[in-house]
Scaffold this active site. Sequence first.
Site, PDB file in Angstrom:
ATOM      1  N   LYS B  89      12.013  51.312 -38.011  1.00 49.45           N
ATOM      2  CA  LYS B  89      11.610  52.718 -37.972  1.00 49.45           C
ATOM      3  C   LYS B  89      12.794  53.552 -37.482  1.00 49.45           C
ATOM      4  O   LYS B  89      13.531  53.124 -36.587  1.00 49.45           O
ATOM      5  CB  LYS B  89      10.415  52.838 -37.018  1.00 49.45           C
ATOM      6  CG  LYS B  89       9.759  54.205 -36.960  1.00 49.45           C
ATOM      7  CD  LYS B  89       8.526  54.155 -36.045  1.00 49.45           C
ATOM      8  CE  LYS B  89       7.817  55.482 -35.925  1.00 49.45           C
ATOM      9  NZ  LYS B  89       6.592  55.390 -35.097  1.00 49.45           N
ATOM     10  N   SER B 164       2.316  57.234 -37.221  1.00 44.04           N
ATOM     11  CA  SER B 164       3.604  57.756 -37.607  1.00 44.04           C
ATOM     12  C   SER B 164       4.561  56.754 -38.250  1.00 44.04           C
ATOM     13  O   SER B 164       5.528  57.160 -38.880  1.00 44.04           O
ATOM     14  CB  SER B 164       4.287  58.354 -36.373  1.00 44.04           C
ATOM     15  OG  SER B 164       4.608  57.343 -35.443  1.00 44.04           O
ATOM     16  N   SER B 188       0.079  54.586 -33.923  1.00 48.11           N
ATOM     17  CA  SER B 188       1.082  54.703 -34.991  1.00 48.11           C
ATOM     18  C   SER B 188       1.516  53.401 -35.627  1.00 48.11           C
ATOM     19  O   SER B 188       2.331  53.410 -36.545  1.00 48.11           O
ATOM     20  CB  SER B 188       2.317  55.426 -34.455  1.00 48.11           C
ATOM     21  OG  SER B 188       2.071  56.798 -34.314  1.00 48.11           O
TER      22      SER B 188
END
Lengths: 100, 527
Positions: B89, B164, B188
């Site tokens: 990420k 997210s 997330s």
Amino acid sequence: MASLSRADVEHVAFLARLGLTPQELDQLQGQLNHILEQYAKLSEIDTSAIPPTAQTIELENILREDVATPSLPQDAVLANASRREGEFIVVPPILGGEGS
Amino acid sequence: MDGTLTRLPGHALASRLRAGELSSREIVGASLELAERHNRALNAWLTIDRERALAEADSADARFAAARAEGPAATAALHPLLGLPVALKDLVSLAGGQCTAGSRILEGYVAPYDAHITERLREAGAIVLGKTNMDEFAMGSSNEWSAFGPVSNPWDLDRVPGGSSGGSATAVAAGHVPFGIGTATGGSIRQPAALTGTVGMKPTYGRVSRYGIVAFASSLDQIGPFARDTRDAAALLHAVAGRDERDSTSAPVPVPDELLTLPAGDDEAAGWLRGKRLGLPREYFVAGMEPEVEARIREAVAALEGAGATVEDVSLPHTDYGLATYYIVAPAEASANLARYDGVRYGLSIREAGRDFIADYLATRGAGFGPEVKRRIMLGTYALSAGYYDAFYVKAQKVRTLIKRDFDDVFGSGIDALVAPTSPTVAFRFGARIADPVAMYLSDACTLPVNMAGLPGLSVPCGLAEGLPVGLQFIGPAWSELALLRFGRAYEAITAGAGWRSLEPAQLHLADDPSARTPMDRRAALA
């Protein structure tokens, strides 16, 4: 529970150092008040005898030896600065400028 | 290139690598080819570093060759992640690579050092393929708040992958990589895992060091794995977990090596369920839950019961207060963490000569942050401001205590784990919740309380509703990751023959088209 006036929203934006457009301020006023209405739910609960939780795993006094270790090379640290002069990061003037 | 390579789990690839039937270069090459080809349609990756990945694959292959020359003991000692590709990420620092956290304010920022988990992945010999898209500063539940465009869900390209960590979830679901790294503050990892049909785990707060990770809400943030099965998720967690002196909140709790040996055989895996007590929290069947999602969860619970677990109805009475509590605590901490973006040492900088420095800050932050980040900074600043600190922040922390006690009580009564939905709905269309922050926040109603209590949670796929993936959540006491993964592995075992297990994401083939519509196009068309 509290509700935010347009002046409140502008004040909070200034505290947060966010330069917002009039449209953003308008929109945020409505949205923040809607979210604050959801917060009102918490007043249903009597928490007078409840201690606050700031951390969920109980670690205390995490210390380490005070030993110097290598730092990042100066160039690596300076490489991301938007303005640089030799070995220095150029910062905006905080004293003696026109605004102070 | 062998197209099936990219559908195999990491543990299957690892066996073939050790046997010399396959090279890391072949695997990484196939991964790169697929990730690059799909990126127009999916937008899962913000950067892909082809050259570095291939160079690292070659050095992994050299390590395999050396170990094979030495003998079986040497190959057995190799790390299970050696030579395998992983997605990071884009808030995890990778030295020399851009790290944007999905924000314009960090566009062009190059991380000067590796995060702790990046170091650990390097030591294991895993190969970082690149950095994945995400909601700006990890604030969002749909990936629509990325400054670099939304991500399409490979099951339906008009829908979000969740957030997210939407980019890492999508990269794993689409077969680009067997392993992905996400972070969770409110949900997330598990929510995008549920919406993309992948496995995702939020470990106990303190399990994984956050050194080198862009901070959002420091009393909540935690790093965790995505994979296509629980064995891979466990191996990735094992690789990154453990105490690190540079993050004083990382706990000195041993990481069990059994994470590397979850049972491969279905009978052994299913045997774990016998005599176990599962709690079904009634508050997690929230208003607004889609009936087909509820049906899949009830079927999964019945299957667990049928395989020998006892399922008991339990209550977590303060669940309903989780959302309001979270949306005070997290924005308050975020407003403090994000104060560092001042445009001086790094990041976007807007300055005008002769102007007051505060005007420079206002301009830089006003231009650099997107709408959701501004909203959360405003909420947090307000909640911490004079006169409101006790009414909001301290009140929320007290309710947080009650939320945590709910879990303590249930686990104290002998329940081994809770079983619940991960998300009350399947993946939603672009734009469906963007105009209403409260509707978006409800996406995380079943995951937020777990984060508030610092507990581990696992989401595993449990079938489809209206053709879209549904996630089943297991929640356990602190440090129970291994047990949760055994529950997840057992559920995989008892549903190994289910038809939906062999399905590819339904619209993945559309992402092969070099002129496919981008997620930006699709969002605009739906607006």
